[in-house]
Design an enzyme around this catalytic site. Sequence first.
Site, mmCIF file in Angstrom:
data_model
loop_
_atom_site.group_PDB
_atom_site.id
_atom_site.type_symbol
_atom_site.label_atom_id
_atom_site.label_comp_id
_atom_site.label_asym_id
_atom_site.label_seq_id
_atom_site.Cartn_x
_atom_site.Cartn_y
_atom_site.Cartn_z
ATOM 1 N N ALA A 241 42.015 20.145 -13.108
ATOM 2 C CA ALA A 241 42.404 21.471 -12.646
ATOM 3 C C ALA A 241 41.961 22.587 -13.577
ATOM 4 C CB ALA A 241 43.920 21.532 -12.463
ATOM 5 N N LYS A 246 40.635 26.502 -8.531
ATOM 6 C CA LYS A 246 40.606 25.809 -7.238
ATOM 7 C C LYS A 246 42.007 25.358 -6.834
ATOM 8 C CE LYS A 246 35.811 24.451 -7.892
ATOM 9 N NZ LYS A 246 35.678 25.129 -9.215
ATOM 10 N N ASP A 264 45.032 18.048 -15.919
ATOM 11 C CA ASP A 264 43.808 18.096 -16.699
ATOM 12 C C ASP A 264 44.030 17.306 -17.978
ATOM 13 O OD1 ASP A 264 41.137 20.027 -16.548
ATOM 14 O OD2 ASP A 264 41.610 19.369 -18.582
ATOM 15 N N ASP A 308 36.968 18.285 -9.793
ATOM 16 C CA ASP A 308 36.038 19.326 -10.241
ATOM 17 C C ASP A 308 35.597 18.905 -11.644
ATOM 18 O OD1 ASP A 308 34.599 21.612 -10.657
ATOM 19 O OD2 ASP A 308 36.316 22.947 -10.828
ATOM 20 N N CYS A 361 29.767 22.241 -11.058
ATOM 21 C CA CYS A 361 29.061 23.536 -11.052
ATOM 22 C C CYS A 361 27.717 23.315 -11.735
ATOM 23 C CB CYS A 361 29.876 24.633 -11.740
ATOM 24 S SG CYS A 361 30.408 24.256 -13.422
#
Length: 431
Positions: A241, A246, A264, A308, A361
């Site tokens: 996270a 997000k 996380d 992510d 990303c």
Amino acid sequence: MRLPGRLAAAIAVLEDIDRRHRPVADALKSWGLDNRFAGSGDRAAIGNLVYDALRRRASHAHAMGEDTPRALVLSVAVRDWGETPEELNDLFSQDTHAPSILSVDEVHRLTNPDPLAGAPEHVKADLPEWAVPSLTRSLGADWVEEGQAMAARPPLDLRVNTLRADRERVLKGLARFGAEPTDISPVGIRISAGNRDSRTPNVQVEESFLKGQFEVQDQGSQLVALMAGAKPGEQVLDLCAGAGGKTLAMAAAMENKGQLFAHDSDRHRLAPIYDRLKRNTARNVQVRPPGEGALDDLAGWMDRVVIDAPCTGSGTWRRRPDAKWKLTPEQVAARVAEQSAILGDGARYVKPNGTLLYITCSILDEENDAQAAVFLAANPAFQVVPAGPPLDAITPGASGKVHFTPTGGVQLTPHRTGTDGFFAICMRRIS
């Protein structure tokens, strides 16, 4: 400060970055502290010069015949900011804080009508040469155009928090900044980057931000969060996270109904999420800090797991251009190994018929499609969910703007979608 002084300052900052190998933001902050006479407009202009030079470092250096701070800044002033060598020499001759007068060779190079004639493709693309094979696989035949788009200034994108406001309301409050709706995300707002010494507005001091009506978030990040498909009443795990960008987007999509677990492995990355949750009035989020067995009770129960993953950040090179020239193949390999382990761990939380969304990303194939292919081969219980229909459900016609990868993922890029570079692939656990 006048333009000559700003150019000299930008050269000094780039020299500091090269000499001390420090991040751009740190070097700019240090210069500002040492030169308190400079106003906010001066600091913004100097920052623009530095970032513009780094975004197109390879092509500016090629055009000037040398990769020095002076050469880069002079090339930016002429080729990006529209000055002429004659104008610069005139200004330099009248300012004691200016760089030295342009040499005959510098004038010749700055007036060359085709400075990249014969330049290698990676120079024209302003991309690291060693990364070309990976970029060719992930971006296809347009990789040079993709690189050039990645070397442009990024806009400021915002995501409307639909728990607190609608897009029209936020747009009205930010109208003086030229805010416009994003073309793909139905909850996005864009403020253009501007040129030369344009200043990016500090929207985080706006009343609407302080009231939780919007968050700063690139349109690409908004889209991959929406691709998770989180619905009211579901059980969702955001495994990486971070600061919660997000997480907040999914909480809004879930209308504060159901349960969203934010985790996380790094407490420092996770720390900002608490204040952001309060400001956004996201009440269905349970933060799970790292710890032994912190998520054991969630195994096999999640409707959706979102990863992510930590990555090279190559998709954000518009915003962090210094990272583009520092990245090494060894660093990529380390990230790939880390991502593989996280994917393996994340899979155990997905219930039968639940989905696993893998996001980076990045624009590098090793972290994206190749990583997904390895996972799918090792985990036959997971199948790719076609991405086209979910994208078109977000915004009709959205699937026609993205690049679909061989494995079935989606690659967003500045050139194709006007976003940062993001990869996402959704996989369903077969019951």
